[in-house]
Structures are given as C-alpha cells and as structure tokens.
Design an enzyme around this catalytic site. Structure first.
Site, PDB file in Angstrom:
ATOM      1  N   SER A   8       0.830  -1.206   0.000  1.00 15.64           N
ATOM      2  CA  SER A   8       0.000   0.000   0.000  1.00 15.64           C
ATOM      3  C   SER A   8       0.864   1.255   0.000  1.00 15.64           C
ATOM      4  CB  SER A   8      -0.918  -0.003   1.221  1.00 15.64           C
ATOM      5  OG  SER A   8      -1.590   1.230   1.280  1.00 15.64           O
ATOM      6  N   HIS A  33      -1.174  -0.986  -4.214  1.00 16.33           N
ATOM      7  CA  HIS A  33      -2.495  -0.589  -3.736  1.00 16.33           C
ATOM      8  C   HIS A  33      -2.467   0.905  -3.446  1.00 16.33           C
ATOM      9  CE1 HIS A  33      -6.332  -1.477  -1.639  1.00 16.33           C
ATOM     10  NE2 HIS A  33      -5.938  -0.580  -0.750  1.00 16.33           N
ATOM     11  N   ASP A  35      -4.568   4.040  -2.020  1.00 15.38           N
ATOM     12  CA  ASP A  35      -5.705   4.419  -1.184  1.00 15.38           C
ATOM     13  C   ASP A  35      -6.084   5.886  -1.363  1.00 15.38           C
ATOM     14  OD1 ASP A  35      -6.255   2.033   0.416  1.00 15.38           O
ATOM     15  OD2 ASP A  35      -4.257   2.345   1.260  1.00 15.38           O
ATOM     16  N   MET A  37      -8.512   8.865  -0.168  1.00 24.30           N
ATOM     17  CA  MET A  37      -9.407   9.256   0.938  1.00 24.30           C
ATOM     18  C   MET A  37      -9.756  10.727   0.804  1.00 24.30           C
ATOM     19  SD  MET A  37      -7.320   7.531   4.062  1.00 24.30           S
ATOM     20  CE  MET A  37      -6.625   5.889   3.954  1.00 24.30           C
ATOM     21  N   HIS A  66      -8.076   1.988  -4.537  1.00 25.18           N
ATOM     22  CA  HIS A  66      -9.135   1.790  -3.540  1.00 25.18           C
ATOM     23  C   HIS A  66      -9.719   3.158  -3.208  1.00 25.18           C
ATOM     24  CE1 HIS A  66      -9.983   0.516   0.941  1.00 25.18           C
ATOM     25  NE2 HIS A  66     -11.087   0.780   0.278  1.00 25.18           N
ATOM     26  N   MET A  68     -11.906   5.509  -1.236  1.00 23.40           N
ATOM     27  CA  MET A  68     -12.657   5.722   0.013  1.00 23.40           C
ATOM     28  C   MET A  68     -13.187   7.144  -0.040  1.00 23.40           C
ATOM     29  SD  MET A  68      -9.988   3.828   2.550  1.00 23.40           S
ATOM     30  CE  MET A  68      -8.675   3.903   1.343  1.00 23.40           C
ATOM     31  N   MET A 140     -12.372  -5.522   3.880  1.00 18.39           N
ATOM     32  CA  MET A 140     -11.678  -4.634   4.817  1.00 18.39           C
ATOM     33  C   MET A 140     -11.535  -5.335   6.163  1.00 18.39           C
ATOM     34  SD  MET A 140     -10.843  -1.906   3.214  1.00 18.39           S
ATOM     35  CE  MET A 140     -10.070  -1.144   4.646  1.00 18.39           C
ATOM     36  N   ASP A 178      -7.520  -6.219   3.184  1.00 16.18           N
ATOM     37  CA  ASP A 178      -6.854  -4.928   3.385  1.00 16.18           C
ATOM     38  C   ASP A 178      -6.971  -4.466   4.836  1.00 16.18           C
ATOM     39  OD1 ASP A 178      -5.789  -2.396   3.044  1.00 16.18           O
ATOM     40  OD2 ASP A 178      -7.463  -1.623   1.865  1.00 16.18           O
TER      41      ASP A 178
HETATM   42  C1  DX5 Z   1      -6.877   1.651   5.218  1.00 22.67           C
HETATM   43  C2  DX5 Z   1      -6.330   1.390   3.836  1.00 22.67           C
HETATM   44  C3  DX5 Z   1      -5.263   0.366   3.781  1.00 22.67           C
HETATM   45  C4  DX5 Z   1      -3.989   0.725   4.494  1.00 22.67           C
HETATM   46  C5  DX5 Z   1      -3.451  -0.556   5.064  1.00 22.67           C
HETATM   47  O1  DX5 Z   1      -8.006   2.456   5.098  1.00 22.67           O
HETATM   48  O2  DX5 Z   1      -7.370   0.972   2.979  1.00 22.67           O
HETATM   49  O3  DX5 Z   1      -4.976   0.001   2.432  1.00 22.67           O
HETATM   50  O4  DX5 Z   1      -3.014   1.289   3.674  1.00 22.67           O
HETATM   51  O5  DX5 Z   1      -2.427  -0.253   5.930  1.00 22.67           O
HETATM   52  P1  DX5 Z   1      -1.801  -1.322   6.949  1.00 22.67           P
HETATM   53  O6  DX5 Z   1      -1.314  -2.484   6.144  1.00 22.67           O
HETATM   54  O7  DX5 Z   1      -0.736  -0.566   7.627  1.00 22.67           O
HETATM   55  O8  DX5 Z   1      -2.923  -1.742   7.870  1.00 22.67           O
HETATM   56 ZN    ZN Z   2      -6.891   0.186   0.975  1.00 19.92          ZN
END
Ligand code: DX5
Ligand code: ZN
Length: 216
Positions: A8, A33, A35, A37, A66, A68, A140, A178
């Site tokens: 990630s 990956h 993310d 947000m 991903h 969010m 998740m 994830d």
């Molecule tokens: C959380 C993200 C994850 C995050 C995972 O909202 O969707 O992808 O990067 O991080 P770790 O592996 O540190 O839990």
């Molecule tokens: Zn993620």
C-alpha cells in the site's frame, strides 16, 4: 490459487519513492495498492489521480486503486485516464445495488478491473447482488481511513464465505484483504481463500524484501 502481494502506497516513504517501489517489485509484489481518501467518507485525506500518475510512471506494477470517497463514480475517468488498472469502490456509497452494479459495468466497459468493498460493519448480504459482476472483492479487515491498525480477526469468516460463494457459483473474482496484514494475519487470510494481500506498514517497515516474501 492466485497469490498476489499489493503493497500500500499509503505507507511508502515518498522521499525514497523510486527505490522503494523498485524494491517491492524485485521482491515479488505484482500490484500496488493506492488508497484514495476524501476526508468525508473517511476521516482522513490522502492523495488523488495526479500523484497516482507519478507513482505509475516509476513503477510497472498493476495499479490497484481503492476509493474511500463519496460519489466514487464521478472520479472513475480521472483515475482510469491516469493509469489505474483496477478500481474498487465502497458499496456504502450507492443507494442500492442496481446503481452500484451500473458503476461496476461502467468500469468494465472502460477496460479496467472492477472491484467492490465494504466496511467491516456493513452486512455481507449487501454485496451478494454484485458478486456475479465483479472482478475483485476487497474485504476490509480494519475500519477504512488509516494505515497501521490491528487486524480484525472476526473478518476471516467473511473471507471464507466469499470464497465459498465463488466456488459454489463458479465465479472468478479475486478476493483481496486490506488492513493489519503481516506474516501471521496474512497466512490466516490465505488459508481462508484470499488471493491478494494488501499491506502497508508491514511491507514498508524494517525489511521490505523479507516482508514481501513472507506474504507470497
Ligand atoms: C486503510 C487502507 C489500507 C492501508 C493498510 O483504510 O485501505 O490500504 O493502507 O495499511 P496497513 O497495512 O498498515 O494496515
Ligand atoms: Zn486500501
């Protein structure tokens, strides 16, 4: 069974981006990956399509986005145009499955893999109507929003149920997990039927090569 590791980008050291991305690739990771947000769907803000393009430029890995964010469909084109290979959105963002499935079809039409995901507290039944249409189901294992949280062990049964549903119906979606993934929680997820392990803080910790290898 497919065994993919998806480091990630959230946990990447951006001052050393090129080197770290090369290291995960050489170590055997096939996906990255990414993310996204928005500070509304989740209480944190990360990065958008322009930064993703820069990451994509210096890496040959499959770009697994991903989202969010509220109103994810509005941003599909922006991420596809800048290099996304798969886009996963939260089913909570759609009023009903009919609207969400239309979004899945839009992604497929644009030639990217279509993924869905759900918060740990969202009822698993919510995703059932989607399952015959999607390429990827992201489970998740933490509340979305932050890296570095602890794995929620109760979601292992959810992975098993989604894997069972796939084999009973002859579907081919990949199952990704994830949040809070390390060598031990990753093994539990693999045993339950996960194909893709997303890991941030564990991979970009002390020993990138060792961490990736332990998840393969
Ligand atoms: C959380 C993200 C994850 C995050 C995972 O909202 O969707 O992808 O990067 O991080 P770790 O592996 O540190 O839990
Ligand atoms: Zn993620």
């Amino acid at each position: 069974m497919t065994r993919i590791v998806a480091p990630s980008v959230l946990a990447l050291d951006f001052s050393d981006m090129k080197t770290q991305l090369k290291r995960v690739e050489v170590a055997g990771a096939k996906w990255l990956h990414y993310d996204v947000m928005d500070g509304v769907f989740v209480p944190n803000i990360s990065f958008g399509p322009d930064i993703m393009k820069q990451v994509d430029h210096v890496s040959d890995l499959f770009m697994d986005v991903h989202l969010m964010i509220v109103d994810p469909q509005k941003y599909f084109d922006a991420f596809i145009d800048k290099g996304a290979d798969a886009i996963t959105f939260h089913v909570e963002c759609f009023a009903d499955a009919t609207e969400g499935i239309a979004a899945v079809k839009e992604l497929k039409k644009r030639g990217v893999k279509a993924g869905i995901t759900l918060r740990p507290g969202t009822d698993l039944d919510t995703i059932v109507p989607y399952l015959k249409h999607v390429d990827l189901v992201l489970v998740m294992s933490v509340e979305p929003g932050f890296g570095g949280q602890s794995f929620m062990h109760e979601i292992v049964d959810r992975i098993k149920a989604i894997a069972e549903y796939r084999s009973v119906n002859g579907y081919e979606y990949l199952i990704s997990v994830d949040g809070g993934i390390n060598d031990q929680t990753g093994l539990k997820c693999r045993q339950a039927g996960a194909d893709v392990l997303v890991a941030g803080s564990y991979v970009f910790g002390d020993d990138i090569e060792k961490a990736v290898a332990s998840l393969l």
